[in-house]
Design an enzyme around this catalytic site. Structure first.
Site, PDB file in Angstrom:
ATOM      1  N   GLU A  46     -18.319  27.486   2.986  1.00 26.12           N
ATOM      2  CA  GLU A  46     -17.000  28.098   3.114  1.00 26.12           C
ATOM      3  C   GLU A  46     -16.373  28.230   1.729  1.00 26.12           C
ATOM      4  O   GLU A  46     -15.737  27.277   1.249  1.00 26.12           O
ATOM      5  CB  GLU A  46     -16.104  27.233   4.003  1.00 26.12           C
ATOM      6  CG  GLU A  46     -16.627  27.063   5.408  1.00 26.12           C
ATOM      7  CD  GLU A  46     -15.499  26.793   6.384  1.00 26.12           C
ATOM      8  OE1 GLU A  46     -15.367  27.570   7.328  1.00 26.12           O
ATOM      9  OE2 GLU A  46     -14.736  25.830   6.181  1.00 26.12           O
TER      10      GLU A  46
ATOM     11  N   HIS B  69     -13.996  19.531   5.633  1.00 26.71           N
ATOM     12  CA  HIS B  69     -13.388  20.862   5.547  1.00 26.71           C
ATOM     13  C   HIS B  69     -12.524  20.938   4.280  1.00 26.71           C
ATOM     14  O   HIS B  69     -11.916  19.943   3.868  1.00 26.71           O
ATOM     15  CB  HIS B  69     -12.536  21.120   6.794  1.00 26.71           C
ATOM     16  CG  HIS B  69     -12.066  22.529   6.884  1.00 26.71           C
ATOM     17  ND1 HIS B  69     -10.940  22.972   6.236  1.00 26.71           N
ATOM     18  CD2 HIS B  69     -12.595  23.611   7.512  1.00 26.71           C
ATOM     19  CE1 HIS B  69     -10.788  24.269   6.479  1.00 26.71           C
ATOM     20  NE2 HIS B  69     -11.777  24.680   7.256  1.00 26.71           N
TER      21      HIS B  69
HETATM   22  C1  PEP Z   1     -12.001  27.658   8.487  1.00 23.41           C
HETATM   23  O1  PEP Z   1     -10.902  27.134   8.579  1.00 23.41           O
HETATM   24  O2  PEP Z   1     -13.021  26.977   8.508  1.00 23.41           O
HETATM   25  C2  PEP Z   1     -12.070  29.114   8.341  1.00 23.41           C
HETATM   26  C3  PEP Z   1     -13.202  29.652   8.013  1.00 23.41           C
HETATM   27  O3  PEP Z   1     -10.887  29.815   8.550  1.00 23.41           O
HETATM   28  P1  PEP Z   1     -10.709  31.413   8.590  1.00 23.41           P
HETATM   29  O4  PEP Z   1     -11.809  31.963   9.457  1.00 23.41           O
HETATM   30  O5  PEP Z   1      -9.362  31.628   9.169  1.00 23.41           O
HETATM   31  O6  PEP Z   1     -10.832  31.897   7.181  1.00 23.41           O
END
Ligand code: PEP
Length: 228
Positions: free
Chosen positions: A150, A84
């Site tokens: 992400e 992450h």
């Molecule tokens: C995450 O921490 O993987 C994430 C996507 O957080 P958020 O949805 O709060 O942006």
């Protein structure tokens, strides 16, 4: 479709128990909850599918603050998030440690959600594909592996990638590795239908909006509606 709720360092065992009792995933979606380590036992007892937020590459040893595949499996945890951006940013996670964690977890029989994504300045410099290529170069396709795209600038910021940006990145990732790709970054009930309906978006990794049963259920429902 897989919708994973990533609770980060929120929700102790009591809140976890309450959440799990109230949460009923809609048909047609695989919902996974990723509580902090101290809440894993309470979450597993609920019968929901539970992943950890990290896992080490050794079976056991003097590795303060880490958790092993052995311990997770004994708890009844099914998988783990690896790499992450908060681990990369605050805890020195590198592509190499992501590789070691992922390989060891898959070998041990855990499922893995491996996270990749570019920083805002990398996107602005036009380096998104180079970053994704580098981060994914350490991963090999596996039945139990899922990638989460992400974009770091969209995590916890309320700034979501546009559906087109998500689709483009997911399509690119799939040229590099043949596994399902989740989108993560400020997914909310109102933007989930459009993001999840992109051709190469196979689910979502949800942070903030997974902390409340109502919003997480609404996102799961959006996923169920798309595939039904
Ligand atoms: C995450 O921490 O993987 C994430 C996507 O957080 P958020 O949805 O709060 O942006």
């Amino acid at each position: 479709m897989l919708i994973a709720g990533h609770w980060k360092m929120y929700n102790g065992p009591g809140v976890t128990r309450e959440f799990c009792v109230a949460f009923e995933p809609p048909d047609g979606v695989e919902a996974v909850l990723c509580p902090p380590f101290g809440s894993l036992g309470a979450a597993v007892a609920s019968g929901h599918t539970i992943f950890a937020q990290n896992v080490h590459w050794q079976d056991e040893g003097a590795f303060t603050g880490e958790v092993s595949t052995k311990i997770l499996l004994e708890l009844g945890v099914e998988g783990a998030i690896v790499g992450h951006s908060e681990r990369r940013q605050y805890f020195g996670e590198t592509d190499e440690t992501v590789r070691m964690r992922t390989e060891h977890a898959l070998d041990a029989g855990l499922r893995v959600i491996a996270c990749v994504g570019e920083l805002e300045e990398e996107r602005e410099r036009g380096e998104t594909e180079d970053v994704l290529r580098r981060q994914l170069s350490v991963l090999t396709a596996h039945d139990a592996l899922v990638v989460a795209y992400e974009p770091v600038w969209a995590i916890g910021t309320g700034k979501t990638a546009t559906p087109e940006q998500a689709q483009d990145a997911h399509a690119f990732i799939k040229t590099l590795i043949d596994v399902p790709v989740l989108y993560g970054g400020s997914v909310k009930p109102d933007n989930a239908p459009e993001l999840l309906s992109q051709r190469d978006v196979d689910g979502a990794l949800v942070g903030g909006a997974s902390l409340e049963v109502e919003s997480f259920t609404a996102i799961c429902q959006a996923a169920a509606n798309i595939r039904s």
